[in-house]
Scaffold this active site. Structure first.
Site, PDB file in Angstrom:
ATOM      1  N   LEU A  91      -8.917 -13.836 -16.469  1.00 32.77           N
ATOM      2  CA  LEU A  91      -7.657 -13.756 -17.056  1.00 32.77           C
ATOM      3  C   LEU A  91      -7.531 -12.156 -17.765  1.00 32.77           C
ATOM      4  O   LEU A  91      -8.453 -11.782 -18.080  1.00 32.77           O
ATOM      5  CB  LEU A  91      -7.304 -14.876 -17.992  1.00 32.77           C
ATOM      6  CG  LEU A  91      -7.034 -16.322 -17.224  1.00 32.77           C
ATOM      7  CD1 LEU A  91      -7.126 -17.309 -18.614  1.00 32.77           C
ATOM      8  CD2 LEU A  91      -5.994 -16.173 -16.394  1.00 32.77           C
ATOM      9  N   PRO A  92      -6.443 -11.734 -17.841  1.00 26.30           N
ATOM     10  CA  PRO A  92      -5.986 -10.403 -18.431  1.00 26.30           C
ATOM     11  C   PRO A  92      -6.597 -10.117 -19.758  1.00 26.30           C
ATOM     12  O   PRO A  92      -7.140  -8.950 -19.922  1.00 26.30           O
ATOM     13  CB  PRO A  92      -4.533 -10.129 -18.245  1.00 26.30           C
ATOM     14  CG  PRO A  92      -3.875 -11.238 -17.374  1.00 26.30           C
ATOM     15  CD  PRO A  92      -4.835 -12.385 -17.222  1.00 26.30           C
TER      16      PRO A  92
ATOM     17  N   THR B 171     -12.515 -10.088 -19.940  1.00 24.35           N
ATOM     18  CA  THR B 171     -12.948  -9.149 -20.900  1.00 24.35           C
ATOM     19  C   THR B 171     -11.941  -9.365 -21.922  1.00 24.35           C
ATOM     20  O   THR B 171     -10.824  -9.182 -21.918  1.00 24.35           O
ATOM     21  CB  THR B 171     -12.816  -7.793 -20.434  1.00 24.35           C
ATOM     22  OG1 THR B 171     -13.916  -7.490 -19.322  1.00 24.35           O
ATOM     23  CG2 THR B 171     -13.450  -6.846 -21.548  1.00 24.35           C
TER      24      THR B 171
ATOM     25  N   LYS C 152     -20.688  -6.235 -23.094  1.00 25.65           N
ATOM     26  CA  LYS C 152     -19.858  -5.317 -22.103  1.00 25.65           C
ATOM     27  C   LYS C 152     -19.241  -4.065 -22.829  1.00 25.65           C
ATOM     28  O   LYS C 152     -18.855  -3.061 -22.419  1.00 25.65           O
ATOM     29  CB  LYS C 152     -18.680  -6.513 -21.797  1.00 25.65           C
ATOM     30  CG  LYS C 152     -17.294  -6.139 -21.232  1.00 25.65           C
ATOM     31  CD  LYS C 152     -17.533  -5.829 -19.615  1.00 25.65           C
ATOM     32  CE  LYS C 152     -16.208  -5.060 -19.224  1.00 25.65           C
ATOM     33  NZ  LYS C 152     -16.193  -4.578 -17.872  1.00 25.65           N
TER      34      LYS C 152
ATOM     35  N   LYS D 119      -8.368  -0.604 -22.509  1.00 28.27           N
ATOM     36  CA  LYS D 119      -8.308  -1.665 -23.248  1.00 28.27           C
ATOM     37  C   LYS D 119      -9.781  -1.927 -23.653  1.00 28.27           C
ATOM     38  O   LYS D 119      -9.961  -2.611 -24.943  1.00 28.27           O
ATOM     39  CB  LYS D 119      -8.153  -2.731 -22.057  1.00 28.27           C
ATOM     40  CG  LYS D 119      -8.372  -4.330 -22.376  1.00 28.27           C
ATOM     41  CD  LYS D 119      -8.411  -5.142 -21.301  1.00 28.27           C
ATOM     42  CE  LYS D 119      -8.896  -6.570 -21.655  1.00 28.27           C
ATOM     43  NZ  LYS D 119      -9.029  -7.401 -20.839  1.00 28.27           N
TER      44      LYS D 119
HETATM   45  P1  NAD Z   1      -5.360  -8.953 -12.819  1.00 30.27           P
HETATM   46  O1  NAD Z   1      -4.125  -8.770 -13.499  1.00 30.27           O
HETATM   47  O2  NAD Z   1      -5.536  -8.403 -11.207  1.00 30.27           O
HETATM   48  O3  NAD Z   1      -5.484 -10.496 -12.658  1.00 30.27           O
HETATM   49  C1  NAD Z   1      -5.214 -11.371 -13.785  1.00 30.27           C
HETATM   50  C2  NAD Z   1      -4.796 -12.711 -13.154  1.00 30.27           C
HETATM   51  O4  NAD Z   1      -4.624 -13.597 -14.062  1.00 30.27           O
HETATM   52  C3  NAD Z   1      -3.175 -12.640 -12.326  1.00 30.27           C
HETATM   53  O5  NAD Z   1      -3.202 -12.999 -10.888  1.00 30.27           O
HETATM   54  C4  NAD Z   1      -2.350 -13.195 -13.267  1.00 30.27           C
HETATM   55  O6  NAD Z   1      -1.142 -13.788 -12.420  1.00 30.27           O
HETATM   56  C5  NAD Z   1      -3.182 -14.334 -13.776  1.00 30.27           C
HETATM   57  N1  NAD Z   1      -2.847 -14.988 -15.044  1.00 30.27           N
HETATM   58  C6  NAD Z   1      -2.231 -14.275 -16.098  1.00 30.27           C
HETATM   59  N2  NAD Z   1      -1.847 -15.437 -17.036  1.00 30.27           N
HETATM   60  C7  NAD Z   1      -2.223 -16.527 -16.591  1.00 30.27           C
HETATM   61  C8  NAD Z   1      -2.334 -17.909 -16.755  1.00 30.27           C
HETATM   62  N3  NAD Z   1      -1.642 -18.068 -18.279  1.00 30.27           N
HETATM   63  N4  NAD Z   1      -2.664 -18.885 -16.309  1.00 30.27           N
HETATM   64  C9  NAD Z   1      -3.255 -18.829 -15.082  1.00 30.27           C
HETATM   65  N5  NAD Z   1      -3.115 -17.313 -14.420  1.00 30.27           N
HETATM   66  C10 NAD Z   1      -2.782 -16.301 -15.200  1.00 30.27           C
HETATM   67  O7  NAD Z   1      -6.428  -8.436 -13.601  1.00 30.27           O
HETATM   68  P2  NAD Z   1      -8.147  -8.124 -12.826  1.00 30.27           P
HETATM   69  O8  NAD Z   1      -8.226  -6.846 -12.848  1.00 30.27           O
HETATM   70  O9  NAD Z   1      -8.405  -9.317 -11.996  1.00 30.27           O
HETATM   71  O10 NAD Z   1      -8.897  -8.314 -14.165  1.00 30.27           O
HETATM   72  C11 NAD Z   1      -9.090  -9.743 -14.819  1.00 30.27           C
HETATM   73  C12 NAD Z   1     -10.023  -9.663 -15.981  1.00 30.27           C
HETATM   74  O11 NAD Z   1     -11.337  -8.896 -15.586  1.00 30.27           O
HETATM   75  C13 NAD Z   1      -9.607  -8.781 -17.211  1.00 30.27           C
HETATM   76  O12 NAD Z   1     -10.211  -9.237 -18.359  1.00 30.27           O
HETATM   77  C14 NAD Z   1     -10.158  -7.204 -16.897  1.00 30.27           C
HETATM   78  O13 NAD Z   1     -10.356  -6.437 -18.325  1.00 30.27           O
HETATM   79  C15 NAD Z   1     -11.489  -7.916 -16.364  1.00 30.27           C
HETATM   80  N6  NAD Z   1     -12.235  -6.666 -15.570  1.00 30.27           N
HETATM   81  C16 NAD Z   1     -11.747  -6.130 -14.751  1.00 30.27           C
HETATM   82  C17 NAD Z   1     -12.144  -4.842 -13.719  1.00 30.27           C
HETATM   83  C18 NAD Z   1     -11.252  -4.292 -12.673  1.00 30.27           C
HETATM   84  O14 NAD Z   1     -11.868  -3.341 -12.341  1.00 30.27           O
HETATM   85  N7  NAD Z   1     -10.254  -4.869 -12.202  1.00 30.27           N
HETATM   86  C19 NAD Z   1     -13.465  -4.804 -13.967  1.00 30.27           C
HETATM   87  C20 NAD Z   1     -14.330  -5.606 -14.929  1.00 30.27           C
HETATM   88  C21 NAD Z   1     -13.488  -6.441 -15.681  1.00 30.27           C
END
Ligand code: NAD
Length: 297
Positions: free
Chosen positions: A66-67, A96, A171, A246
């Site tokens: 999740l975000p 994260t 992390k 972030k």
């Molecule tokens: P993203 O925004 O693409 O995906 C998050 C998903 O969560 C979305 O599909 C959103 O609709 C869903 N969501 C939000 N609130 C919700 C809820 N209450 N119930 C169910 N679903 C819900 O983000 P991402 O890039 O996939 O990142 C996710 C996590 O991974 C974050 O914590 C980010 O910091 C971490 N991360 C991302 C990356 C990267 O390169 N994108 C790398 C390492 C870590």
């Protein structure tokens, strides 16, 4: 029948991770607030479910991606998901978030008799799709062992950093260092270019010298020096400036809470903020190696 997983959060990262669980033989109940992401998960073999409480019925594992921490706490605690997850299930949050978010969810999980680990990842969207993520796990030895079948289906390297919250600390430290050596690499390369050096030649020299680091080896920030990196693709794809900010803000908060000095991490956070807000357009969606533009402008 294979083991079942409820997967919550099928965005850029979660979509690929859930697909890899399916490939590894898990039955995956998928939930996301966005219809399009649910549809994409269904196409990859997940079972889309329209409510998180339905998704966790009878499962062996719950995985979330999740975000941010407010959303993670909202889903598990405020919306009561922990109240309905089977007590036999292991809960893995791969988002994260601040260590304190993980510890709070971990405490609430323990009160209800659940096992919980935080398991944030290193590696971006491509690694999530390829199943080559690195997981940094916080939890007991026993829960770490129990999480391995799920994590091995989504990643290549799995580490236990310590108890609940420790995965997030690892992390945060890693990404703060990444921000520091990427900014330093961009600074050194720009200094060389400003003084007449070819960035390819300077990169080759530093790769064999004491300035060698991961940013130079795998992710050169100067366009045209290295093939297949975001710098050679208009800084598109890769790891966004907003996500780096972030993580640097989480590092700042952790340092405030532990009274640690992080002058380099603070400088890096300011540099990435300056970069995001410079030039009249929001640079937040660019890859983080575009920090070079702050020096070259
Ligand atoms: P993203 O925004 O693409 O995906 C998050 C998903 O969560 C979305 O599909 C959103 O609709 C869903 N969501 C939000 N609130 C919700 C809820 N209450 N119930 C169910 N679903 C819900 O983000 P991402 O890039 O996939 O990142 C996710 C996590 O991974 C974050 O914590 C980010 O910091 C971490 N991360 C991302 C990356 C990267 O390169 N994108 C790398 C390492 C870590």
């Amino acid at each position: 029948m294979g083991k079942t997983v409820a997967f919550i959060g099928l965005g850029n990262m979660g979509g690929g991770m859930a697909a890899n669980l399916v490939k590894a033989g898990f039955q995956v109940n998928a939930f996301d607030l966005m219809e399009a992401n649910l549809k994409a998960a269904a196409e990859k073999g997940c079972t889309p479910v329209d409510c998180p409480k339905k998704a966790v019925e009878g499962v062996d594992y719950v995985v979330s991606m999740l975000p941010n921490g407010a959303i993670v706490e909202g889903v598990y605690i405020d919306d009561g998901l922990l109240d309905v997850i089977p007590t036999t299930a292991l809960v893995l949050d791969c988002s994260t978030v601040a260590p304190e978010n993980s510890r709070r969810v971990g405490r609430e999980a323990a009160i209800r008799g659940h096992r919980f680990v935080d398991a944030p990842v290193s590696g971006g969207v491509a690694a999530a799709a390829a199943g080559t993520l690195a997981f940094m796990v916080g939890g007991s030895e026993a829960d770490f062992e129990a999480s391995k079948p799920v994590l091995q289906a989504m990643g290549a390297n799995i580490f236990r950093a310590g108890d609940v919250g420790a995965g997030q600390v690892a992390k945060i430290c890693n990404n703060m260092l990444l921000a520091i050596h990427m900014s330093g690499t961009a600074e050194a390369l720009q200094l060389g270019m400003d003084n007449g050096l070819d960035p390819k030649v300077l990169s080759e020299i530093m790769l064999q010298s004491s300035g060698c680091n991961w940013s130079l080896q795998k992710y050169n920030p100067v366009p045209g020096v290295m093939e297949g990196v975001p710098a050679s693709n208009g800084y598109k794809g890769g790891f966004m400036v907003d996500l780096m900010l972030k993580d640097l803000s989480l590092a700042q908060a952790a340092a405030v809470s532990s009274k640690s000095s992080i002058p380099m991490g603070s400088a890096a956070r300011n540099l990435f903020n300056l970069h995001k807000n410079s030039g009249g357009e929001d640079k937040g969606m660019q890859d983080f190696s575009s920090i070079l533009e702050l020096y070259s402008r």
